[in-house]
Design a protein around this motif. Structure first.
Motif, PDB file in Angstrom:
ATOM      1  N   ASP A 141      30.345  17.068   7.308  1.00 20.21           N
ATOM      2  CA  ASP A 141      31.456  17.087   6.356  1.00 20.21           C
ATOM      3  C   ASP A 141      31.147  16.240   5.120  1.00 20.21           C
ATOM      4  N   SER A 142      30.399  15.177   5.323  1.00 19.92           N
ATOM      5  CA  SER A 142      30.122  14.255   4.219  1.00 19.92           C
ATOM      6  C   SER A 142      29.238  14.860   3.136  1.00 19.92           C
ATOM      7  N   VAL A 143      28.533  15.937   3.454  1.00 23.57           N
ATOM      8  CA  VAL A 143      27.630  16.539   2.469  1.00 23.57           C
ATOM      9  C   VAL A 143      28.012  17.973   2.133  1.00 23.57           C
ATOM     10  N   LYS A 144      29.030  18.494   2.794  1.00 24.96           N
ATOM     11  CA  LYS A 144      29.426  19.882   2.584  1.00 24.96           C
ATOM     12  C   LYS A 144      29.782  20.121   1.115  1.00 24.96           C
ATOM     13  N   GLY A 145      29.228  21.199   0.574  1.00 24.22           N
ATOM     14  CA  GLY A 145      29.475  21.516  -0.816  1.00 24.22           C
ATOM     15  C   GLY A 145      28.522  20.844  -1.784  1.00 24.22           C
ATOM     16  N   ARG A 146      27.747  19.890  -1.280  1.00 31.05           N
ATOM     17  CA  ARG A 146      26.781  19.182  -2.134  1.00 31.05           C
ATOM     18  C   ARG A 146      25.333  19.416  -1.697  1.00 31.05           C
ATOM     19  N   PHE A 147      25.110  19.544  -0.407  1.00 31.58           N
ATOM     20  CA  PHE A 147      23.758  19.728   0.129  1.00 31.58           C
ATOM     21  C   PHE A 147      23.634  21.138   0.697  1.00 31.58           C
ATOM     22  N   THR A 148      22.465  21.722   0.534  1.00 27.31           N
ATOM     23  CA  THR A 148      22.188  23.047   1.080  1.00 27.31           C
ATOM     24  C   THR A 148      20.846  23.029   1.798  1.00 27.31           C
ATOM     25  N   ILE A 149      20.857  23.467   3.043  1.00 25.79           N
ATOM     26  CA  ILE A 149      19.623  23.562   3.810  1.00 25.79           C
ATOM     27  C   ILE A 149      19.142  25.010   3.792  1.00 25.79           C
ATOM     28  N   SER A 150      17.826  25.178   3.759  1.00 31.00           N
ATOM     29  CA  SER A 150      17.250  26.511   3.826  1.00 31.00           C
ATOM     30  C   SER A 150      15.863  26.416   4.441  1.00 31.00           C
ATOM     31  N   ARG A 151      15.326  27.561   4.811  1.00 25.68           N
ATOM     32  CA  ARG A 151      13.996  27.583   5.385  1.00 25.68           C
ATOM     33  C   ARG A 151      13.249  28.823   4.927  1.00 25.68           C
ATOM     34  N   ASP A 152      11.935  28.706   4.929  1.00 26.05           N
ATOM     35  CA  ASP A 152      11.060  29.827   4.610  1.00 26.05           C
ATOM     36  C   ASP A 152      10.068  29.920   5.760  1.00 26.05           C
ATOM     37  N   ASN A 153      10.293  30.839   6.668  1.00 27.25           N
ATOM     38  CA  ASN A 153       9.440  30.914   7.859  1.00 27.25           C
ATOM     39  C   ASN A 153       8.008  31.328   7.518  1.00 27.25           C
ATOM     40  N   ALA A 154       7.840  32.134   6.504  1.00 27.47           N
ATOM     41  CA  ALA A 154       6.496  32.547   6.124  1.00 27.47           C
ATOM     42  C   ALA A 154       5.662  31.360   5.645  1.00 27.47           C
ATOM     43  N   LYS A 155       6.310  30.430   4.993  1.00 23.59           N
ATOM     44  CA  LYS A 155       5.607  29.243   4.482  1.00 23.59           C
ATOM     45  C   LYS A 155       5.713  28.062   5.430  1.00 23.59           C
ATOM     46  N   ARG A 156       6.511  28.201   6.491  1.00 23.04           N
ATOM     47  CA  ARG A 156       6.746  27.109   7.442  1.00 23.04           C
ATOM     48  C   ARG A 156       7.314  25.889   6.730  1.00 23.04           C
ATOM     49  N   MET A 157       8.337  26.156   5.946  1.00 12.87           N
ATOM     50  CA  MET A 157       8.958  25.094   5.156  1.00 12.87           C
ATOM     51  C   MET A 157      10.464  25.069   5.395  1.00 12.87           C
ATOM     52  N   VAL A 158      11.016  23.865   5.311  1.00 13.27           N
ATOM     53  CA  VAL A 158      12.457  23.665   5.339  1.00 13.27           C
ATOM     54  C   VAL A 158      12.812  22.831   4.121  1.00 13.27           C
ATOM     55  N   TYR A 159      13.952  23.139   3.508  1.00 11.06           N
ATOM     56  CA  TYR A 159      14.349  22.452   2.289  1.00 11.06           C
ATOM     57  C   TYR A 159      15.757  21.884   2.429  1.00 11.06           C
ATOM     58  N   LEU A 160      16.001  20.842   1.683  1.00  8.99           N
ATOM     59  CA  LEU A 160      17.344  20.289   1.567  1.00  8.99           C
ATOM     60  C   LEU A 160      17.601  20.045   0.092  1.00  8.99           C
ATOM     61  N   GLU A 161      18.425  20.906  -0.487  1.00  5.55           N
ATOM     62  CA  GLU A 161      18.819  20.752  -1.881  1.00  5.55           C
ATOM     63  C   GLU A 161      20.030  19.839  -1.928  1.00  5.55           C
ATOM     64  N   MET A 162      19.896  18.735  -2.647  1.00  6.65           N
ATOM     65  CA  MET A 162      20.967  17.750  -2.703  1.00  6.65           C
ATOM     66  C   MET A 162      21.440  17.621  -4.138  1.00  6.65           C
ATOM     67  N   SER A 163      22.735  17.705  -4.328  1.00  7.65           N
ATOM     68  CA  SER A 163      23.304  17.547  -5.658  1.00  7.65           C
ATOM     69  C   SER A 163      24.513  16.630  -5.588  1.00  7.65           C
ATOM     70  N   SER A 164      25.002  16.230  -6.735  1.00  5.02           N
ATOM     71  CA  SER A 164      26.142  15.303  -6.817  1.00  5.02           C
ATOM     72  C   SER A 164      25.928  14.110  -5.902  1.00  5.02           C
ATOM     73  N   LEU A 165      24.750  13.548  -5.977  1.00  4.01           N
ATOM     74  CA  LEU A 165      24.392  12.459  -5.079  1.00  4.01           C
ATOM     75  C   LEU A 165      25.212  11.213  -5.338  1.00  4.01           C
ATOM     76  N   LYS A 166      25.496  10.509  -4.252  1.00  4.67           N
ATOM     77  CA  LYS A 166      26.299   9.295  -4.295  1.00  4.67           C
ATOM     78  C   LYS A 166      25.482   8.139  -3.713  1.00  4.67           C
ATOM     79  N   PRO A 167      25.838   6.918  -4.034  1.00  2.11           N
ATOM     80  CA  PRO A 167      25.134   5.775  -3.422  1.00  2.11           C
ATOM     81  C   PRO A 167      25.163   5.814  -1.898  1.00  2.11           C
ATOM     82  N   ASP A 168      26.224   6.338  -1.319  1.00  2.00           N
ATOM     83  CA  ASP A 168      26.314   6.442   0.142  1.00  2.00           C
ATOM     84  C   ASP A 168      25.290   7.397   0.730  1.00  2.00           C
ATOM     85  N   ASP A 169      24.662   8.197  -0.091  1.00  2.01           N
ATOM     86  CA  ASP A 169      23.621   9.110   0.385  1.00  2.01           C
ATOM     87  C   ASP A 169      22.270   8.412   0.519  1.00  2.01           C
TER      88      ASP A 169
END
Length: 122
Positions: free
Chosen positions: A61-89
């Motif tokens: 809940d603390s990151v909902k709407g600000r962070f997005t997780i995704s993966r690319d199985n072909a590249k064997r990668m996982v990503y975390l897009e973080m926006s509207s970052l706060k000091p608590d992050d």
């Protein structure tokens, strides 16, 4: 599976960062993947997870709407897009592999990479 997170750094409040997690091993596609974080003096906590196919995701809940997780199985990668970052992050962020994206307890996840530090300045 071996995991290596990268992409951390220093960012101002309101800024954005993209974390990446590179996985080795041909079984990558059989695991759910997750991001966790641990702030100084605090326990490691769930941030977000993604299912094997990349279609289903969950976020704290603390990151909902600000962070997005995704993966690319072909590249064997996982990503975390973080926006509207706060000091608590501010925390060390870890990627993990496990059997279920629904599990939020770090103890239930099987493989961990070394973390990457994210510092959000106020």
């Amino acid at each position: 599976v071996q995991l290596q997170a990268s992409g951390g750094g220093l960012v101002q409040t309101g800024g954005s960062l993209r974390l990446s997690c590179a996985a080795s091993g041909r079984t990558f596609g059989t695991y759910a993947m997750g991001w966790f974080r641990q702030a100084p003096g605090k326990e490691r906590e769930f941030v977000a997870s993604v299912g094997k196919s990349g279609i289903t995701t969950f976020s704290a809940d603390s990151v909902k709407g600000r962070f997005t997780i995704s993966r690319d199985n072909a590249k064997r990668m996982v990503y975390l897009e973080m926006s509207s970052l706060k000091p608590d992050d501010t925390a060390v962020y870890y990627c993990a592999a496990g059997t279920s994206l629904l599990v939020r307890s770090p103890r239930e996840w099987d493989y961990w990479g070394k973390g990457t530090l994210v510092t959000v300045s106020s």
